[in-house]
Enzyme design. Structure first.
Site, mmCIF file in Angstrom:
data_model
loop_
_atom_site.group_PDB
_atom_site.id
_atom_site.type_symbol
_atom_site.label_atom_id
_atom_site.label_comp_id
_atom_site.label_asym_id
_atom_site.label_seq_id
_atom_site.Cartn_x
_atom_site.Cartn_y
_atom_site.Cartn_z
ATOM 1 N N SER A 156 30.604 95.306 56.783
ATOM 2 C CA SER A 156 30.341 96.350 55.784
ATOM 3 C C SER A 156 30.296 97.713 56.470
ATOM 4 O O SER A 156 29.748 97.842 57.570
ATOM 5 C CB SER A 156 29.008 96.103 55.089
ATOM 6 O OG SER A 156 28.666 97.235 54.295
ATOM 7 N N TYR A 169 20.194 93.120 55.870
ATOM 8 C CA TYR A 169 21.630 93.093 55.527
ATOM 9 C C TYR A 169 22.445 93.888 56.555
ATOM 10 O O TYR A 169 23.465 93.416 57.062
ATOM 11 C CB TYR A 169 21.818 93.669 54.118
ATOM 12 C CG TYR A 169 23.270 93.719 53.685
ATOM 13 C CD1 TYR A 169 23.924 92.568 53.253
ATOM 14 C CD2 TYR A 169 23.989 94.916 53.717
ATOM 15 C CE1 TYR A 169 25.263 92.607 52.870
ATOM 16 C CE2 TYR A 169 25.317 94.968 53.335
ATOM 17 C CZ TYR A 169 25.946 93.807 52.903
ATOM 18 O OH TYR A 169 27.266 93.853 52.528
ATOM 19 N N ALA A 171 21.655 94.653 59.602
ATOM 20 C CA ALA A 171 21.629 93.955 60.897
ATOM 21 C C ALA A 171 22.590 92.773 60.894
ATOM 22 O O ALA A 171 23.325 92.539 61.858
ATOM 23 C CB ALA A 171 20.206 93.484 61.206
HETATM 24 N N1 LIG Z 1 30.668 94.943 47.009
HETATM 25 C C1 LIG Z 1 30.447 95.819 47.976
HETATM 26 O O1 LIG Z 1 30.190 97.013 47.734
HETATM 27 C C2 LIG Z 1 30.516 95.396 49.423
HETATM 28 C C3 LIG Z 1 30.555 96.389 50.402
HETATM 29 C C4 LIG Z 1 30.635 96.026 51.741
HETATM 30 C C5 LIG Z 1 30.679 94.681 52.089
HETATM 31 N N2 LIG Z 1 30.628 93.728 51.113
HETATM 32 C C6 LIG Z 1 30.687 92.345 51.529
HETATM 33 O O2 LIG Z 1 31.772 91.711 50.871
HETATM 34 C C7 LIG Z 1 31.433 90.357 50.582
HETATM 35 C C8 LIG Z 1 31.559 90.088 49.093
HETATM 36 O O3 LIG Z 1 30.770 91.023 48.380
HETATM 37 P P1 LIG Z 1 30.547 90.891 46.808
HETATM 38 O O4 LIG Z 1 30.222 92.239 46.312
HETATM 39 O O5 LIG Z 1 31.663 90.151 46.191
HETATM 40 O O6 LIG Z 1 29.213 89.973 46.803
HETATM 41 P P2 LIG Z 1 28.589 89.035 45.663
HETATM 42 O O7 LIG Z 1 27.124 88.997 45.918
HETATM 43 O O8 LIG Z 1 29.050 89.429 44.304
HETATM 44 O O9 LIG Z 1 29.233 87.599 45.959
HETATM 45 C C9 LIG Z 1 28.811 86.820 47.038
HETATM 46 C C10 LIG Z 1 29.279 85.393 46.833
HETATM 47 O O10 LIG Z 1 28.784 84.631 47.944
HETATM 48 C C11 LIG Z 1 28.192 83.448 47.441
HETATM 49 N N3 LIG Z 1 27.143 82.993 48.348
HETATM 50 C C12 LIG Z 1 25.913 83.553 48.538
HETATM 51 N N4 LIG Z 1 25.219 82.814 49.421
HETATM 52 C C13 LIG Z 1 26.021 81.788 49.806
HETATM 53 C C14 LIG Z 1 25.868 80.701 50.691
HETATM 54 N N5 LIG Z 1 24.722 80.496 51.369
HETATM 55 N N6 LIG Z 1 26.894 79.845 50.856
HETATM 56 C C15 LIG Z 1 28.054 80.034 50.164
HETATM 57 N N7 LIG Z 1 28.249 81.024 49.287
HETATM 58 C C16 LIG Z 1 27.245 81.899 49.124
HETATM 59 C C17 LIG Z 1 27.643 83.824 46.072
HETATM 60 O O11 LIG Z 1 27.438 82.676 45.254
HETATM 61 C C18 LIG Z 1 28.736 84.747 45.559
HETATM 62 O O12 LIG Z 1 29.757 84.017 44.899
HETATM 63 C C19 LIG Z 1 30.031 90.142 51.145
HETATM 64 O O13 LIG Z 1 30.128 89.653 52.465
HETATM 65 C C20 LIG Z 1 29.453 91.543 51.152
HETATM 66 O O14 LIG Z 1 28.407 91.669 52.096
HETATM 67 C C21 LIG Z 1 30.544 94.058 49.799
#
Ligand SMILES: NC(=O)c1ccc[n+]([C@@H]2O[C@H](COP(=O)([O-])OP(=O)(O)OC[C@H]3O[C@@H](n4cnc5c(N)ncnc54)[C@H](O)[C@@H]3O)[C@@H](O)[C@H]2O)c1
Length: 263
Positions: A156, A169, A171
């Site tokens: 991220s 998060y 970290a």
């Molecule tokens: N959306 C943003 O603004 C953003 C920005 C930077 C990074 N990210 C990263 O991108 C990725 C996706 O983000 P998002 O916005 O789609 O997140 P989200 O929270 O909408 O989706 C996360 C998914 O991971 C699954 N999940 C959670 N814990 C789990 C586990 N223990 N085992 C398996 N699956 C699990 C959830 O069920 C969900 O389907 C993440 O790694 C997030 O940190 C997102």
């Protein structure tokens, strides 16, 4: 005989015939990535804790004539991850791409660092950081044997800003960059690349507490590209890193944040 067509690489940019596991692909960015991987020709494993939603995504892909498999996984649990890899190989025979996208993200509560309960700190690190380790370790033997593989870790851009109030998060996502650098060195000799993507703030349609309406307009103001990013903005970079085109790129961390200066 010289010809301009000598330089054309067949199937450039496609994932035709490749097998891809996308963790956390039941919703959000992961879902979009899995769908686009399938559209690019990959056999796609929808791996998520939320198996009901994962099945819906896989069923939609199959209904569209694309090969897909839903598997329930808790990435923080090594045995569960081993089961995911075994199920993927049983169904599709190999693993070409692993996208470590699953994370505790949209459900995270923003709070000052000294109010984060120890159990919550441990949980976020277990899923977001140890989960990446578990998945990399589980696919490594297969990718080494194949002599090729692509591991893409979702970090991220918040790591670069040090955004306050979710230190666990931040970290965890900083740790993902360390895994990427170190693992690239260990797996490079086997033809396996390991790279990270650092998305900026991405609007996915999934409600979350980390971006209020007021913050959304500040985010746009901070970016060079003056609009909210969506999941689609993460697709091209991920497809590239998953494809044969990125064969010589490893250990890298690519930022996709619309050219943000601060958050
Ligand atoms: N959306 C943003 O603004 C953003 C920005 C930077 C990074 N990210 C990263 O991108 C990725 C996706 O983000 P998002 O916005 O789609 O997140 P989200 O929270 O909408 O989706 C996360 C998914 O991971 C699954 N999940 C959670 N814990 C789990 C586990 N223990 N085992 C398996 N699956 C699990 C959830 O069920 C969900 O389907 C993440 O790694 C997030 O940190 C997102």
């Amino acid at each position: 005989m010289s010809s301009v067509t000598q330089t054309i690489i067949p199937e450039r940019g496609t994932l035709s015939g490749k097998v891809a596991i996308v963790t956390g692909s039941a919703q959000g960015i992961g879902r979009t990535l899995a769908e686009q991987f399938a559209a690019a020709g990959a056999k796609t494993v929808i791996a998520d804790l939320d198996v009901a939603s994962a099945r819906r995504v896989a069923d939609d892909l199959k209904a569209g004539g694309m090969a897909s498999l839903a598997v329930q996984v808790d990435v923080g649990n090594a045995a569960s991850v081993e089961n995911l890899v075994a199920a993927s190989i049983a169904e599709f025979g190999r693993i070409d791409v692993l996208v470590n996208n699953a994370a505790i993200f949209s459900t995270i509560e923003m709070r000052p660092f000294d109010e984060i309960p120890s159990e919550e700190w441990t949980k976020v690190i277990d899923v977001n950081l140890t989960g990446v380790f578990n998945c990399c370790r589980a696919v490594a033997e297969t990718m080494r044997r194949q002599g090729t593989g692509r591991i893409i870790n979702m970090s991220s851009a918040t790591v670069l800003f040090g955004r306050p109030h979710y230190l666990h998060y931040v970290a965890s996502k900083a740790g993902v960059l360390g895994i990427t650098r170190g693992l690239a060195r260990e797996l490079g000799p086997f033809g396996v690349t390991v790279n990270s993507i650092l998305p900026g703030s991405v609007e996915t349609g999934i409600p979350r507490g980390s971006v209020s309406g007021d913050q959304a307009s500040r985010i746009i103001a901070s970016q060079s590209i003056g609009r909210r990013l969506t999941s689609k903005d993460i697709v091209g970079i991920t497809l590239f890193l998953a494809s044969d085109d990125s064969e010589a790129i490893t250990g890298q961390s690519l930022v996709a944040d619309g050219g943000a200066n601060f958050l």
